[in-house]
Every structure is written in structure tokens, then in C-alpha cells.
Design a protein around this motif. Structure first.
Motif, PDB file in Angstrom:
ATOM      1  N   ASP A   4      -8.066   8.014  -5.242  1.00  0.00           N
ATOM      2  CA  ASP A   4      -7.519   9.329  -5.565  1.00  0.00           C
ATOM      3  C   ASP A   4      -8.376  10.366  -4.838  1.00  0.00           C
ATOM      4  O   ASP A   4      -9.575  10.467  -5.099  1.00  0.00           O
ATOM      5  CB  ASP A   4      -7.590   9.524  -7.089  1.00  0.00           C
ATOM      6  CG  ASP A   4      -7.025  10.869  -7.516  1.00  0.00           C
ATOM      7  OD1 ASP A   4      -7.163  11.854  -6.754  1.00  0.00           O
ATOM      8  OD2 ASP A   4      -6.453  10.927  -8.612  1.00  0.00           O
ATOM      9  N   ARG A  28       1.032   4.083  -2.900  1.00  0.00           N
ATOM     10  CA  ARG A  28       0.916   5.538  -2.688  1.00  0.00           C
ATOM     11  C   ARG A  28       2.084   6.282  -3.321  1.00  0.00           C
ATOM     12  O   ARG A  28       1.952   7.395  -3.797  1.00  0.00           O
ATOM     13  CB  ARG A  28       0.856   5.855  -1.184  1.00  0.00           C
ATOM     14  CG  ARG A  28      -0.517   5.624  -0.558  1.00  0.00           C
ATOM     15  CD  ARG A  28      -0.593   6.202   0.855  1.00  0.00           C
ATOM     16  NE  ARG A  28       0.138   5.417   1.822  1.00  0.00           N
ATOM     17  CZ  ARG A  28      -0.357   4.367   2.512  1.00  0.00           C
ATOM     18  NH1 ARG A  28      -1.618   4.017   2.331  1.00  0.00           N
ATOM     19  NH2 ARG A  28       0.378   3.700   3.370  1.00  0.00           N
ATOM     20  N   GLN A  29       3.256   5.617  -3.314  1.00  0.00           N
ATOM     21  CA  GLN A  29       4.456   6.263  -3.872  1.00  0.00           C
ATOM     22  C   GLN A  29       4.557   6.116  -5.394  1.00  0.00           C
ATOM     23  O   GLN A  29       5.523   6.570  -5.987  1.00  0.00           O
ATOM     24  CB  GLN A  29       5.716   5.659  -3.228  1.00  0.00           C
ATOM     25  CG  GLN A  29       5.884   6.012  -1.760  1.00  0.00           C
ATOM     26  CD  GLN A  29       7.023   5.215  -1.117  1.00  0.00           C
ATOM     27  OE1 GLN A  29       7.785   4.528  -1.795  1.00  0.00           O
ATOM     28  NE2 GLN A  29       7.129   5.307   0.197  1.00  0.00           N
ATOM     29  N   LYS A  54       0.852  -1.207   0.000  1.00  0.00           N
ATOM     30  CA  LYS A  54       0.000   0.000   0.000  1.00  0.00           C
ATOM     31  C   LYS A  54       0.880   1.247   0.000  1.00  0.00           C
ATOM     32  O   LYS A  54       0.607   2.225  -0.693  1.00  0.00           O
ATOM     33  CB  LYS A  54      -0.921  -0.004   1.229  1.00  0.00           C
ATOM     34  CG  LYS A  54      -2.119  -0.909   1.018  1.00  0.00           C
ATOM     35  CD  LYS A  54      -3.277  -0.701   1.963  1.00  0.00           C
ATOM     36  CE  LYS A  54      -2.996  -0.443   3.377  1.00  0.00           C
ATOM     37  NZ  LYS A  54      -4.177  -0.381   4.224  1.00  0.00           N
ATOM     38  N   GLU A  55       1.951   1.199   0.784  1.00  0.00           N
ATOM     39  CA  GLU A  55       2.875   2.332   0.828  1.00  0.00           C
ATOM     40  C   GLU A  55       3.515   2.531  -0.558  1.00  0.00           C
ATOM     41  O   GLU A  55       3.589   3.656  -1.061  1.00  0.00           O
ATOM     42  CB  GLU A  55       3.945   2.066   1.912  1.00  0.00           C
ATOM     43  CG  GLU A  55       4.923   3.198   2.150  1.00  0.00           C
ATOM     44  CD  GLU A  55       4.245   4.540   2.411  1.00  0.00           C
ATOM     45  OE1 GLU A  55       3.209   4.573   3.094  1.00  0.00           O
ATOM     46  OE2 GLU A  55       4.753   5.566   1.880  1.00  0.00           O
ATOM     47  N   SER A  99      -7.208   4.566  -7.190  1.00  0.00           N
ATOM     48  CA  SER A  99      -5.816   4.834  -7.537  1.00  0.00           C
ATOM     49  C   SER A  99      -5.060   3.509  -7.640  1.00  0.00           C
ATOM     50  O   SER A  99      -4.306   3.272  -8.571  1.00  0.00           O
ATOM     51  CB  SER A  99      -5.195   5.739  -6.466  1.00  0.00           C
ATOM     52  OG  SER A  99      -3.809   5.811  -6.629  1.00  0.00           O
ATOM     53  N   TYR A 100      -5.296   2.640  -6.651  1.00  0.00           N
ATOM     54  CA  TYR A 100      -4.674   1.307  -6.696  1.00  0.00           C
ATOM     55  C   TYR A 100      -5.508   0.333  -5.864  1.00  0.00           C
ATOM     56  O   TYR A 100      -6.309   0.742  -5.015  1.00  0.00           O
ATOM     57  CB  TYR A 100      -3.230   1.336  -6.155  1.00  0.00           C
ATOM     58  CG  TYR A 100      -3.124   1.736  -4.699  1.00  0.00           C
ATOM     59  CD1 TYR A 100      -3.325   0.792  -3.690  1.00  0.00           C
ATOM     60  CD2 TYR A 100      -2.847   3.042  -4.323  1.00  0.00           C
ATOM     61  CE1 TYR A 100      -3.251   1.145  -2.360  1.00  0.00           C
ATOM     62  CE2 TYR A 100      -2.766   3.408  -2.990  1.00  0.00           C
ATOM     63  CZ  TYR A 100      -2.973   2.455  -2.012  1.00  0.00           C
ATOM     64  OH  TYR A 100      -2.914   2.800  -0.688  1.00  0.00           O
ATOM     65  N   GLY A 130      -6.950   1.937  -2.584  1.00  0.00           N
ATOM     66  CA  GLY A 130      -6.510   3.313  -2.346  1.00  0.00           C
ATOM     67  C   GLY A 130      -7.212   4.192  -3.366  1.00  0.00           C
ATOM     68  O   GLY A 130      -7.225   3.878  -4.559  1.00  0.00           O
TER      69      GLY A 130
END
Ligand code: BTN
Length: 267
Positions: free
Chosen positions: A134, A38-39, A34-35, A141-142, A132
């Protein structure tokens, strides 16, 4: 015991373009991915760990993740859609994981609605999908697809708290099960699932219904303030379980609103 062997996994991957990274130990492959999501990590990023110190299951539960025996895998996808278009995602992952186990080992698990892989009355694996969004558009987003499958355990390897309810590929086969082969089949099945995710959900749900062992069974529905009994009679187009109460009334139950338990043993 060895950690998953990247070279052996790659040898089974064929032309699959997804990128697999192998770790000896992480807290949770889902949390880490997940991190990375986000990146900006690309779709098709896959993390596999030999063990997890903070493996997570659904409903905030712990997923025990000892080294050398289990598969702990998370895959990142980036479907271009609203979150409401992904109601069937966990079902799609479950069917893909049945395909993966069948391709790796020649037996097909069943699915206990919504996200458990089972053989007989015992749990072979579980799925935790996390989205995740947006913040600007509210679109996806993902998505992180997290799967844990018991592979090399003997009965005695399971913690006492889950021993009576758990099984492994090794126990089903009656011989050692190749963990690297299973990992590769999981990645290939997820890549294929991702390609069909938004185009043919109904065909996938037909397959889910065929694999789902909850259908036709008596279930109990545990909500915060009540427990009711019903029969599981269908799966709707969003992957919700349709139950029928003794008075004939029907209701679609989503996985978040009630915990559904089989009335006879684990399933
Ligand atoms: C469940 O049975 O409730 C779901 C279990 C999901 C476990 C997998 S293991 C890989 C990934 N990382 C986690 O922390 N959880 C998922």
C-alpha cells in the motif's frame, strides 16, 4: 491433452473456501493475479493455467510452461502486516507445497533453499512470491504466491536445456500423476498455510529445516563480484541461510543477495 478440469479440482477441494479459476493459456498467472490484486480481488483468488507463454521464475528467469503436463498456479493472499513480517513467506509456501505433493502422491519432495522443490538431485518445481504494498502505509496490500510443479512430463518432454536437471511427479511415481488432484491439494495446503502465516512462523520454520536438503552441504555463494565456498549450517528465523566459512566465520545469506549453488550437481 486436456486442460485442468475445474469440476475434478472442486471435487477434491472439500470445504476449502478459496476460488479457483482455470485458464487454457495466459502469459503468466503471477502477472495476471498481481493485476487482479491491484484491482481489489479478494484473498483466496487462485488462477491455474494449462500453459503460460511468459512464465517467470526467480531472478528474472524464464519458467518454461508447456501445456498438458505442468501445474502453473498463483494464489492471492492479503496478510495484514508490514513486509518485514513476511520474510519467511517463501519458506512457508515451500513447506505447504511439500505437504501438497505428499498428500496427492504419497512422496515428499525436499526443498533446495530457498524456493526449489527437489527429488533426488532434480528439480520438481519452483516458487515465485511477489508482494504488492500500500503506497500510503507501506504495509502489505497483497501477496501473490506463484508455484510451478512438473507433473505429467516424461524425461523427453523437458526442453533439452533443463532435461538433465528436471523431474516430474510422473517420473518419480513411475505412473501417470493426477494433475487435478495435485492442484486441489496445493490450494488446500496454501489456504492452511495462510491461516497460520503470522501466528506460528517458528513451527513452520522447524518443518522447513527438516525438509531442506541444502543443510549440511557444501555450497558456493555467487555474488556479482565474487564466488566463495562455505557449508550450509542453518536457517534463521527470517528464512536466511546460515553458512560457515572454512575459517569458522558464520554469515546469514538472504535469497536476494547471493545465488547459492550446491557444489555437486544441481543440489
Ligand atoms: C523458479 O523456479 O524460479 C520459480 C518458478 C515459479 C513458476 C510459477 S508458475 C506459476 C507462476 N506464474 C509464473 O509466471 N511464475 C510462477
Amino acid at each position: 491433452m486436456s486442460i485442468p478440469d475445474w469440476k475434478a479440482i472442486e471435487a477434491h477441494l472439500g470445504g476449502c473456501p478459496w476460488q479457483v479459476q482455470v485458464f487454457e493459456e495466459v502469459t503468466s498467472t503471477n502477472t495476471l493475479l498481481k493485476e487482479l490484486g491491484r484491482q481489489g480481488a479478494p484473498a483466496g483468488t487462485v488462477l491455474v493455467a494449462d500453459r503460460q507463454t511468459g512464465g517467470r521464475g526467480r531472478l528474472g528467469r524464464t519458467f518454461l510452461s508447456p501445456g498438458g503436463v505442468g501445474v502453473y498456479l498463483s494464489a492471492l493472499i492479503r496478510p495484514d502486516c508490514a513486509p518485514t513480517e513476511l520474510m519467511h513467506l517463501t519458506c512457508a509456501v515451500a513447506v505447504a507445497m511439500c505437504d501438497a505433493v505428499e498428500n496427492a502422491f504419497g512422496f515428499r519432495p525436499g526443498i533446495k533453499w530457498t524456493n526449489d522443490l527437489v527429488v533426488g538431485k532434480k528439480k520438481l518445481g519452483g516458487i515465485l512470491t511477489e508482494l504488492g504494498l500500500d503506497p500510503k502505509t507501506g504495509r502489505v496490500s497483497y501477496a501473490v504466491l506463484g508455484i510451478g510443479i512438473n507433473c505429467g512430463q516424461c524425461e523427453a518432454d523437458f526442453d533439452e536445456s533443463i532435461r538433465a536437471m528436471a523431474t516430474s511427479a510422473r517420473m518419480v511415481l513411475g505412473r501417470p500423476a493426477d494433475r487435478d488432484r495435485l492442484i486441489a491439494e496445493m490450494v488446500k495446503a496454501l489456504e492452511k498455510m495462510d491461516r497460520a502465516l503470522l501466528t506460528s512462523p517458528e513451527a513452520m520454520l522447524e518443518r522447513y529445516r527438516a525438509d531442506c536438503i541444502t543443510l549440511g552441504r557444501e555450497v558456493s555463494l555467487h555474488r556479482t563480484d565474487s564466488v566463495t565456498h562455505a557449508t550450509a549450517v542453518g536457517i534463521d528465523e527470517e528464512g536466511a541461510l546460515i553458512v560457515e566459512y572454512p575459517d569458522g566465520r558464520r554469515e546469514a545469506v538472504s535469497s536476494g543477495e547471493a545465488s547459492v549453488r550446491g557444489m555437486y550437481g544441481y543440489v
